[in-house]
Each structure stands twice: as C-alpha cells, then as structure tokens.
Design a protein around this motif. Structure first.
Motif, mmCIF file in Angstrom:
data_model
loop_
_atom_site.group_PDB
_atom_site.id
_atom_site.type_symbol
_atom_site.label_atom_id
_atom_site.label_comp_id
_atom_site.label_asym_id
_atom_site.label_seq_id
_atom_site.Cartn_x
_atom_site.Cartn_y
_atom_site.Cartn_z
ATOM 1 N N SER A 18 0.860 -1.185 0.000
ATOM 2 C CA SER A 18 0.000 0.000 0.000
ATOM 3 C C SER A 18 0.896 1.235 0.000
ATOM 4 N N ALA A 19 0.901 1.958 -1.109
ATOM 5 C CA ALA A 19 1.791 3.118 -1.222
ATOM 6 C C ALA A 19 1.479 4.167 -0.154
ATOM 7 N N GLY A 20 0.194 4.418 0.111
ATOM 8 C CA GLY A 20 -0.179 5.406 1.119
ATOM 9 C C GLY A 20 0.332 5.046 2.502
ATOM 10 N N ARG A 21 0.206 3.774 2.862
ATOM 11 C CA ARG A 21 0.691 3.333 4.174
ATOM 12 C C ARG A 21 2.204 3.469 4.273
ATOM 13 N N GLU A 22 2.917 3.108 3.218
ATOM 14 C CA GLU A 22 4.378 3.178 3.256
ATOM 15 C C GLU A 22 4.867 4.624 3.292
ATOM 16 N N TRP A 23 4.193 5.529 2.580
ATOM 17 C CA TRP A 23 4.567 6.946 2.666
ATOM 18 C C TRP A 23 4.324 7.468 4.076
ATOM 19 N N GLY A 24 3.265 6.986 4.721
ATOM 20 C CA GLY A 24 3.004 7.372 6.112
ATOM 21 C C GLY A 24 4.082 6.880 7.050
ATOM 22 N N ARG A 25 4.505 5.636 6.883
ATOM 23 C CA ARG A 25 5.582 5.091 7.710
ATOM 24 C C ARG A 25 6.884 5.861 7.486
ATOM 25 N N LEU A 26 7.120 6.242 6.226
ATOM 26 C CA LEU A 26 8.317 7.015 5.921
ATOM 27 C C LEU A 26 8.285 8.366 6.642
ATOM 28 N N ALA A 27 7.123 9.014 6.641
ATOM 29 C CA ALA A 27 6.999 10.312 7.312
ATOM 30 C C ALA A 27 7.212 10.181 8.816
ATOM 31 N N ILE A 28 6.689 9.117 9.422
ATOM 32 C CA ILE A 28 6.871 8.900 10.865
ATOM 33 C C ILE A 28 8.344 8.673 11.196
ATOM 34 N N SER A 29 9.018 7.893 10.359
ATOM 35 C CA SER A 29 10.440 7.623 10.607
ATOM 36 C C SER A 29 11.261 8.904 10.531
ATOM 37 N N LEU A 30 10.947 9.764 9.566
ATOM 38 C CA LEU A 30 11.674 11.027 9.428
ATOM 39 C C LEU A 30 11.405 11.944 10.619
ATOM 40 N N LEU A 31 10.179 11.922 11.148
ATOM 41 C CA LEU A 31 9.855 12.737 12.322
ATOM 42 C C LEU A 31 10.641 12.268 13.536
ATOM 43 N N ILE A 32 10.732 10.953 13.732
ATOM 44 C CA ILE A 32 11.511 10.407 14.848
ATOM 45 C C ILE A 32 12.970 10.851 14.739
ATOM 46 N N ILE A 33 13.524 10.729 13.540
ATOM 47 C CA ILE A 33 14.921 11.106 13.330
ATOM 48 C C ILE A 33 15.112 12.602 13.555
ATOM 49 N N LEU A 34 14.167 13.418 13.075
ATOM 50 C CA LEU A 34 14.271 14.873 13.215
ATOM 51 C C LEU A 34 14.346 15.289 14.678
ATOM 52 N N VAL A 35 13.429 14.785 15.511
ATOM 53 C CA VAL A 35 13.398 15.139 16.932
ATOM 54 C C VAL A 35 14.672 14.650 17.625
ATOM 55 N N ALA A 36 15.097 13.422 17.300
ATOM 56 C CA ALA A 36 16.284 12.867 17.941
ATOM 57 C C ALA A 36 17.535 13.666 17.605
ATOM 58 N N VAL A 37 17.689 14.049 16.345
ATOM 59 C CA VAL A 37 18.875 14.805 15.932
ATOM 60 C C VAL A 37 18.894 16.192 16.578
ATOM 61 N N GLU A 38 17.723 16.819 16.720
ATOM 62 C CA GLU A 38 17.661 18.143 17.346
ATOM 63 C C GLU A 38 18.203 18.084 18.773
ATOM 64 N N GLN A 39 17.810 17.061 19.522
ATOM 65 C CA GLN A 39 18.304 16.906 20.890
ATOM 66 C C GLN A 39 19.775 16.498 20.913
ATOM 67 N N LEU A 40 20.165 15.668 19.947
ATOM 68 C CA LEU A 40 21.559 15.228 19.864
ATOM 69 C C LEU A 40 22.486 16.413 19.642
ATOM 70 N N VAL A 41 22.151 17.276 18.695
ATOM 71 C CA VAL A 41 22.999 18.428 18.384
ATOM 72 C C VAL A 41 23.131 19.336 19.602
ATOM 73 N N GLY A 42 22.026 19.573 20.320
ATOM 74 C CA GLY A 42 22.080 20.428 21.502
ATOM 75 C C GLY A 42 22.986 19.869 22.579
ATOM 76 N N SER A 43 22.929 18.564 22.804
ATOM 77 C CA SER A 43 23.777 17.950 23.823
ATOM 78 C C SER A 43 25.243 17.951 23.416
ATOM 79 N N VAL A 44 25.520 17.711 22.128
ATOM 80 C CA VAL A 44 26.908 17.736 21.664
ATOM 81 C C VAL A 44 27.483 19.143 21.783
ATOM 82 N N GLU A 45 26.680 20.164 21.501
ATOM 83 C CA GLU A 45 27.141 21.542 21.669
ATOM 84 C C GLU A 45 27.546 21.798 23.121
#
Length: 345
Positions: free
Chosen positions: A186-213
């Motif tokens: 299901s293309a719609g379901r897979e695009w949704g999963r892709l968006a969720i994965s990118l959101l998880i990565i986005l939030v994690a990287v934002e916190q990672l960069v702040g801690s490394v700074e």
C-alpha cells in the motif's frame, strides 16, 4: 538546553541524551529502510537507484537536520563538520562493515564504479570550489583570515549539480524493465511510515545536536571537530543499518549505492539547504579543506578497492577500518594539541 529545560544541563545528562537519541535514530532508520524498500518495489526502481536516491536521501535526513539546527544555532562549523565527518565514516566504515557482513565478497558493478563513485568525486570537488568562491568573493568581516560566508546564490551551485545527478538517475529508471508491483504493498501506508520515521529522526537529531554543543563547550572541543566525530558517527547510523542489512541479504548494489548516494546528497544538498534556510553561514576554510582532503583520499581508497575485480574483499574491508581508526586518532591528536595540521581549529 536539554529537552527544553526539563532536564539539567550537566555532563552526565548530555551523555545520556546522546546515547538515547542515537538509539532513536537507529529505530527511525529501521522504519525508514523498510518503507523505502517497499516504495522502491512499488515504483519498480532499479537497485542502484533505490540505494542512491530513495534510501540514500532518507538515511541522510539526520545529516540534513544537523546542518539546519546548527545553522539556526549559529554553530554552522559543527554542521559542516558533521557532514564531512559523516562522509568519511560512510566511505570507510560502512562499506567495510557491509563487506564483512556479506556472505562472501561484496560485489559491485560498473554502474557503481563509473557512475556513482565518479559523480561523488565531482561532488567533493564542487563543494570545495563553492567554499573557495565564498572565501574569495564573500570574506567574513570578523573572523579567521580564511573565513568565508556562504550565501544563497553560492548555495545554488551544488544544488544545480545535484539536479544533474537526479536527471541521470531518472534516465536510468526509464531504461529499467521493472517487474509488476506486488499487490500487497500500500503506497499510502508506506509513505506514512516514511513520514513517521523522518519525524523520529528529526526530533532525535535536534536533541543530539544540543547535547553535543554543550559537551563541546564543557570539554573545550572545537565545534568542527565535535561535528566530525560525535555528531557524524551518530547521524551515520541509518546509513550503516541500511547498508549492512542490504549486504547481508545479498544486495551489494543497494548497499554501496546507499553509501555513495547518501554522501552525494550530504555534500550537494544538506549544506546548501542549511544556507538557504538561514540566508548566510560563515565557515573557516582553513578547517574545512584539510578534512575535505582526507575525504578525497578516503574516496580514492574505496574507489580503488571497488574497481579491482568489481568487488570488495574482507581484507580490503579491514584496511578501510584501519584507515578510519587512523583518521580518528589524528582528530584526537588535533583536539589535545599533539598535532597542529588544522590551522583554524
């Protein structure tokens, strides 16, 4: 500020945040890999294009996020360091781990060697030229002698080159005789999963960069070198996971295509996108160029190994790991003052 000020800004807390966010980046990358594979099968993409475009762009999202957050936080040197360090990690460590994980030799083909690898070398050269133009025509008013300012017009140079890369890949898709898409996807379901994965990565990287700074300030680590080591290794986790799994499943072309395509995206898109968002970004040419020189040498080493018999052997994989260990040792020596080859650090 850790988690918006919820947790105290201490060394122990920042170390724990780095470890936890790295784990979330790993989880997000797993979701990303699965959805990208399903979408590639649904749209009938060749293995090389799947690895170098779909999977590579998705797994490069942490590097893109790190550049954006560091640019917004006026620590652009750390963002550039993360990109260059991640590129070196991708070129030396990921193919090595994929070669070790593969059942036998990690096979490649002429499309990887003569298209992906050589275009990636062009990408490295284009970034160096763009940085040099910034130093020549838009020197930083206050800063080191070789400090330059990347502007939006200059950022368009590598972006236009990436447009050419996409055009070449699009031509390959047109020439590919793809099998029918599985009815279970299901293309719609897979695009949704892709968006969720990118959101998880986005939030994690934002916190990672702040801690490394915070950690780099506490221990006196230059921003660029902190990006080259800590941020680079953490943000390269998705690429590592995708490439090693692909190699283990006997998909060497996807594995290597992801590495080279991810690096091409990082150099030609991630850094320019950060500049386009914030308008201008100042960097130290004296710090960036030695690292780009190391990246060029690492690329030549991998290219040579891939071209010999069009495969990567176990011995060659271990040589790549040794080369990365030497690189990390040099970075540590620069940080503690044992060597002084990076004049701007």
């Amino acid at each position: 500020m850790v988690l918006g000020g919820v947790l105290p800004d201490t060394t122990l807390v920042n170390v724990l945040v780095v470890l936890v966010t790295t784990g979330f980046i790993w989880i997000g990358s797993g979701l990303l890999e699965d959805s990208a594979e399903q979408l590639s099968a649904y749209y009938g993409l060749p293995a090389v294009v799947q690895g170098s475009i779909v999977v590579a762009i998705g797994s490069s999202f942490p590097e893109l996020a790190s550049v954006v957050f560091t640019a917004l936080g006026e620590t652009f040197d750390m963002g550039v360091g993360a990109i260059v360090g991640s590129a070196i990690f991708n070129i030396l460590v990921i193919p090595a781990l994929a070669g070790i994980a593969a059942d036998g030799e990690l096979e490649t083909n002429r499309a990887i060697v003569y298209k992906e690898a050589q275009f990636y070398m062009i990408a490295v050269s284009a970034l160096v030229v763009t940085l040099a133009l910034a130093v020549i025509y838009v020197p930083a008013a206050n800063g080191p002698e070789l400090a330059g300012t990347l502007t939006r017009p200059l950022a368009m140079i590598p972006l236009l080159l990436y447009g050419l890369y996409l055009f070449i890949q699009w031509q390959d898709v047109g020439d590919h005789d793809a099998p029918d898409a599985p009815s279970s996807i299901s293309a719609g379901r897979e695009w949704g999963r892709l968006a969720i994965s990118l959101l998880i990565i986005l939030v994690a990287v934002e916190q990672l960069v702040g801690s490394v700074e915070s950690l780099s300030t506490t221990f006196g680590i230059p921003e660029f070198l902190a990006g080259v080591t800590i941020v680079a290794a953490a943000t390269s986790l998705p690429d590592t996971l995708v490439s090693v799994r692909a190699a283990r499943d006997g998909r060497g072309l996807t594995s290597l295509g992801n590495v080279l395509g991810s690096n091409t995206f990082d150099l030609l898109v991630a850094i320019p996108i950060g500049v386009l968002i914030v308008g201008t970004a100042t960097f130290d040419f004296a710090v960036a160029v030695p690292m780009l020189g190391v990246l060029t040498l690492a690329t030549v080493l991998l290219f040579s190994f891939l071209r010999t018999d069009l495969e990567l052997t176990s011995v060659e994989s271990y040589v790549l790991l040794i080369a990365y260990a030497l690189f990390v040792s040099w970075v540590v020596a620069e940080t503690v003052g044992l060597t002084n080859l990076i004049k701007g650090a």
